[in-house]
Enzyme design. Structure first.
Site, mmCIF file in Angstrom:
data_model
loop_
_atom_site.group_PDB
_atom_site.id
_atom_site.type_symbol
_atom_site.label_atom_id
_atom_site.label_comp_id
_atom_site.label_asym_id
_atom_site.label_seq_id
_atom_site.Cartn_x
_atom_site.Cartn_y
_atom_site.Cartn_z
ATOM 1 N N VAL A 254 0.837 -1.203 0.000
ATOM 2 C CA VAL A 254 0.000 0.000 0.000
ATOM 3 C C VAL A 254 0.870 1.250 0.000
ATOM 4 O O VAL A 254 0.577 2.225 -0.709
ATOM 5 C CB VAL A 254 -0.955 -0.014 1.212
ATOM 6 N N GLU A 255 1.941 1.231 0.767
ATOM 7 C CA GLU A 255 2.757 2.438 0.912
ATOM 8 C C GLU A 255 3.539 2.785 -0.355
ATOM 9 O O GLU A 255 3.551 3.947 -0.769
ATOM 10 C CB GLU A 255 3.725 2.270 2.087
ATOM 11 N N THR A 256 4.224 1.810 -0.959
ATOM 12 C CA THR A 256 5.165 2.159 -2.038
ATOM 13 C C THR A 256 5.160 1.191 -3.220
ATOM 14 O O THR A 256 6.042 1.267 -4.074
ATOM 15 C CB THR A 256 6.611 2.213 -1.506
#
Length: 359
Positions: A142-144
């Protein structure tokens, strides 16, 4: 990461006081707007920024001129305050739309590759910290997108902009300003001690860095050398990122073996929905007290002995979705204070596990 937990906040977590950010960390080349392309409006012209530098130097016993130089040479990024503003009032939240941004084929395929390439580190993190591999995979995805999009803003510029020019129109502007001033202080203290150029690291427009998008204070508290090479590198070492995410969750109360949430239905004849939603996503109710207020848990949830929260996920003009969140669900929201974010992490991790055939 607002305390209005139902809002979709965008600040994630970051820095460690004894290990340097690797000088070789490189930003993506595809970002349309970067800090270096902004007009060179420097904070050296802002008396309050230089006063902050003087105070910081005194508090942290840092060289005054070094701190003044670092803050003074930071660029104001005019696009960053705009990105911090919440959606306009009346904008309907939509879990299905939000989910589709993160639980989609590109991330799932990338997650399978990441898991295969880092299986040993993921298994070790699960053993040592009790955090499931799929949860760690969900966070980094989700983050990167597993390191594909770590941000291209100079962290120094982003943090200075938010520390001194956080948008006044934001409903929590004072609290957010104080938060980013603390993050700027952590960042400068770290880079000074580690002899790192504060203008080298790149990250998000909020100043988050690395595969797991840690904010400076989180890097200081939770980042670890998980690959054993003698330094912490959340940009280039998936193992360090995996161990650090697991350590972050342990530091925020993760309970090994506890599910994140349970299914829930309503007995409309006795439903007290407002009472159930009043604590937001802070686990407050026992399974029995939820039942008494008309929330009927699934079989596993009915046996759960810890506190629970009724989590509402709005679906635009359609009926909301609901789950009963445990303390582990709440722990995920400490990474980003949003129930939508937590569910996206959980569901992406599960989809990646299913795609690779994990039991």
């Amino acid at each position: 990461m607002p305390k209005t937990h139902r809002s979709i906040a965008l600040i994630a977590t970051l820095l460690i006081a004894t290990c340097a950010i690797p000088a070789g960390a490189k930003p993506e080349k595809s970002s349309k707007t970067t800090a270096t392309r902004q007009p060179a409006v420097l904070y050296a012209s802002r008396p309050e920024a230089l006063q902050f530098a003087d105070d910081l130097a005194a508090r942290r016993d840092l060289d005054r001129e070094w701190v003044r130089q670092a803050i003074g040479q930071a660029h104001f990024l005019p696009q960053v305050p705009r990105l911090m503003l919440p959606p306009a009032k009346g904008t309907a939240k939509n879990w299905r739309v939000y989910r589709s941004r993160f639980v989609e084929p590109i991330r799932i395929r990338a997650g399978v590759r990441f898991w295969q390439q880092n299986q040993a580190a993921l298994e070790r993190a699960e053993r040592e910290f009790g955090v499931p591999a799929e949860t760690i995979v969900g966070i980094i995805g989700v983050e990167t997108i597993y390191g594909q999009q770590m941000g291209n803003f100079r962290v120094m510029d982003a943090l200075a902009t938010l520390a001194f020019d956080f948008p006044a129109a934001h409903p929590r502007a004072k609290e957010r300003t104080e938060f980013f001033r603390r993050e700027l202080e952590q960042f400068l203290s770290f880079t000074n001690r580690s002899n790192t150029d504060p203008f080298e690291p790149r990250g998000s427009y909020a100043g988050a860095m690395g595969l797991g998008q840690f904010m400076p204070s989180s890097w200081v508290r939770y980042a670890i050398d998980f690959d054993g090479d003698g330094r912490v590198d959340l940009f280039n070492s998936p193992a360090d990122a995996i161990g650090s995410v697991a350590n972050y969750f342990r530091g925020h109360g993760w309970t090994p073996g506890m599910p994140t949430h349970f299914g829930v239905q309503f007995d409309n004849a006795r439903l007290q929905l407002d009472d159930l939603l009043a604590p937001d996503i802070l686990p407050t109710f026992s399974a029995a007290s939820m039942l008494a207020k008309g929330a009927v848990l699934d079989a596993q949830g009915a046996q759960h002995t810890g506190p629970l929260a009724l989590v509402e996920l709005q679906n635009g003009n359609d009926a909301p979705s609901y789950v009963a969140g445990t303390e582990n669900f709440y722990a995920i929201t400490r990474y980003n204070w949003s129930s939508y974010y937590a569910m996206a992490v959980i569901e992406l991790g599960r989809e990646v596990a299913a795609a690779r055939g994990t039991p």
